[in-house]
Design a protein around this motif. Sequence first.
Motif, PDB file in Angstrom:
ATOM      1  N   PRO A   1       0.781  -1.247   0.226  1.00 37.81           N
ATOM      2  CA  PRO A   1       0.068  -0.011  -0.086  1.00 37.81           C
ATOM      3  C   PRO A   1       0.770   1.309  -0.241  1.00 37.81           C
ATOM      4  CG  PRO A   1      -0.122  -1.124   1.983  1.00 37.81           C
ATOM      5  CD  PRO A   1       0.581  -2.144   1.123  1.00 37.81           C
ATOM      6  N   THR A   2       2.137   1.119   0.437  1.00 40.24           N
ATOM      7  CA  THR A   2       3.070   2.522   0.144  1.00 40.24           C
ATOM      8  C   THR A   2       3.944   2.313  -0.856  1.00 40.24           C
ATOM      9  OG1 THR A   2       4.570   1.061   1.693  1.00 40.24           O
ATOM     10  CG2 THR A   2       2.903   2.328   2.707  1.00 40.24           C
TER      11      THR A   2
ATOM     12  N   VAL B   1      -7.602  -2.408  -2.661  1.00 45.51           N
ATOM     13  CA  VAL B   1      -6.177  -2.728  -2.445  1.00 45.51           C
ATOM     14  C   VAL B   1      -6.342  -3.942  -1.395  1.00 45.51           C
ATOM     15  CG1 VAL B   1      -4.029  -2.089  -1.672  1.00 45.51           C
ATOM     16  CG2 VAL B   1      -5.381  -0.498  -2.738  1.00 45.51           C
ATOM     17  N   TYR B   2      -5.441  -5.090  -1.899  1.00 49.27           N
ATOM     18  CA  TYR B   2      -5.232  -6.220  -0.782  1.00 49.27           C
ATOM     19  C   TYR B   2      -3.695  -6.189  -0.548  1.00 49.27           C
ATOM     20  CZ  TYR B   2      -9.865  -7.821  -2.724  1.00 49.27           C
ATOM     21  OH  TYR B   2     -10.912  -7.915  -2.850  1.00 49.27           O
ATOM     22  N   PRO B   3      -3.520  -5.559   0.554  1.00 47.98           N
ATOM     23  CA  PRO B   3      -2.102  -5.105   0.876  1.00 47.98           C
ATOM     24  C   PRO B   3      -1.223  -6.622   1.049  1.00 47.98           C
ATOM     25  CG  PRO B   3      -3.462  -4.651   2.692  1.00 47.98           C
ATOM     26  CD  PRO B   3      -4.335  -4.945   1.586  1.00 47.98           C
TER      27      PRO B   3
ATOM     28  N   LEU C   1      -2.884   4.037  -9.558  1.00 43.76           N
ATOM     29  CA  LEU C   1      -3.794   4.935  -9.549  1.00 43.76           C
ATOM     30  C   LEU C   1      -3.890   6.267 -10.133  1.00 43.76           C
ATOM     31  CD1 LEU C   1      -4.296   4.689  -5.314  1.00 43.76           C
ATOM     32  CD2 LEU C   1      -5.538   3.463  -7.305  1.00 43.76           C
TER      33      LEU C   1
ATOM     34  N   LEU D   1       1.353   1.076  -6.748  1.00 46.84           N
ATOM     35  CA  LEU D   1       0.176   1.555  -6.389  1.00 46.84           C
ATOM     36  C   LEU D   1      -0.090   2.892  -6.763  1.00 46.84           C
ATOM     37  CD1 LEU D   1      -2.586   0.754  -5.105  1.00 46.84           C
ATOM     38  CD2 LEU D   1      -1.737   1.424  -2.965  1.00 46.84           C
ATOM     39  N   LYS D   2       0.740   3.889  -6.346  1.00 43.60           N
ATOM     40  CA  LYS D   2       0.509   5.134  -6.939  1.00 43.60           C
ATOM     41  C   LYS D   2       0.672   5.301  -8.455  1.00 43.60           C
ATOM     42  CE  LYS D   2       2.404   7.919  -2.944  1.00 43.60           C
ATOM     43  NZ  LYS D   2       2.969   6.859  -2.075  1.00 43.60           N
TER      44      LYS D   2
END
Lengths: 447, 77
Positions: free
Chosen positions: A146-147, A169-171, A155, A151-152
């Motif tokens: 997630p960090t 999101v499935y971290p 998105l 992901l960024k």
Amino acid sequence: MPDIPITLTVTQLNRRARQLLETHFPLVWVEGEISNLSRPGSGHWYFTLKDEQAQVRCAMFANRNAHVRFSPEHGNHVLARCRVSLYEGRGDFQLIVEHLEEAGFGALQRQFDALKQRLHAEGLFNDRHKQPLPTQPQRLGIITSPTGAALKDILAVLKRRFPAIAVRVYPALVQGKAAAAQIAAAIELANHDNYCDVLIVGRGGGSIEDLWPFNEEIVARAIYRSRIPIVSAVGHEIDFTISDFVADYRAPTPSAAAEVLSPDGNKLLDQLRGYEKLLCETISRRLQSTSQRLDSLTRQLRDPGERLKHQAQQLQALQARLVRTTAGQHQQLDTQLQHLRTRLEQVGPGYRIDRLSNSLNLLTHRLERAIDTLLEQKKIRWHNALQLLNAVSPLKTLERGYAIVTDQQHHILRGVATVQVGDSITTRLANGSLKCKVDKIFPDSES
Amino acid sequence: MASRKKPLDFEEKLHQLEELVNDMEKGTLSLEDSLKAFEAGIKITRECQQALKDAQLKVDMLTSGSSEPKVFDPESG
């Protein structure tokens, strides 16, 4: 070892030792850390391989080191395939390196190749097992950190292209020892959740060790089991992982995965505008054609009138033709008549009258001329006679002083007997006349 | 999040639009049906356009420990 003389020269010893070493050791793989690396102008490499307890000198000749795919440095942990030998000149025990690779890489690579081969043989990469991706996903699952940058990136692409997709999101950790199990668990969770219609599994670029979780069998099997189609998006374009082979689609980067899965919003808007235009055109065409049809039906309703009009026109045309035909016949007759008239004129009395009249004219003319000539002749004769007459005229006598006296009845007086006093008499002189009154009469005595 | 609106299925809507236009172009519809199809088509078009214009990226996160997803703010990540 038979026939070994008791005493050997150093040269003999070193040669025998070298031969012994080279014949008794096959090609061996040796793992160790590079130190004392030197690369003289000859192109050959010389270095020492060592581990915690020992070290050995190595030579890698130019013809071999040209094939090495990395640039070795001091401290590199390497794997060398080599022949065991001895440098006779110095009596140095050494390895002739035929092939050199980074130890970690090599080990992982072999592990990778082995797993790849096994899973391939098992049919995990088979296209038959690949599920088609939804053309327009509505709910997108992302299995990644997630960090992380991945992901960024994903998105950002979705926001730009098609924000109408819901994202879950499935971290999972994406590097380190725990990562593979977490990734596999997240894939299971997503399938259990059964919310998404497609999943992206991935992370951003990194070293081969960083990407390693995606080469783990547990991840490969989780991807294979997933009922939801999976797009694998690991690292940079050039990095291929086991996940890439098992996944239903391999995207070169996380951003690329997002692009593949998201429709282009602007393109969609264009498409919608296109449909809107098409709808408007179609309906307006339909309305036009309907109203045209209505017009034509209306015209058909007025049919009797039209027919009457048509027949009237036909009648008119026939009439015109009739008139034209009659007129034609008239003209023809007229011409014929004219012709006959000409012919008749040529043979009829008119023609002869004309001819006679011509003759008559001619004769009249001749007559007139004859008369004129005659008159002229007479006039000349008359003139001559006049002159003669003039010569004998009493008027000449008058000029000589005589007078002619006439009574009122214009009788010439030849004597006085017929005259009485008071009578008016006219005395004509040469250049005029006198009106006279008889005053007295004097008869001649003789008479 | 229980009342989360079902996301617009653009693919389905586009398909509907395509069908509507096809039917209209075939000319087999009555004039009334054509007009209805036209209205429906324009309505779908407008909805889709509006939805696209208004769409905000919605992200949530589901962890193995929880049964309900929680809102995920990518900016805070």
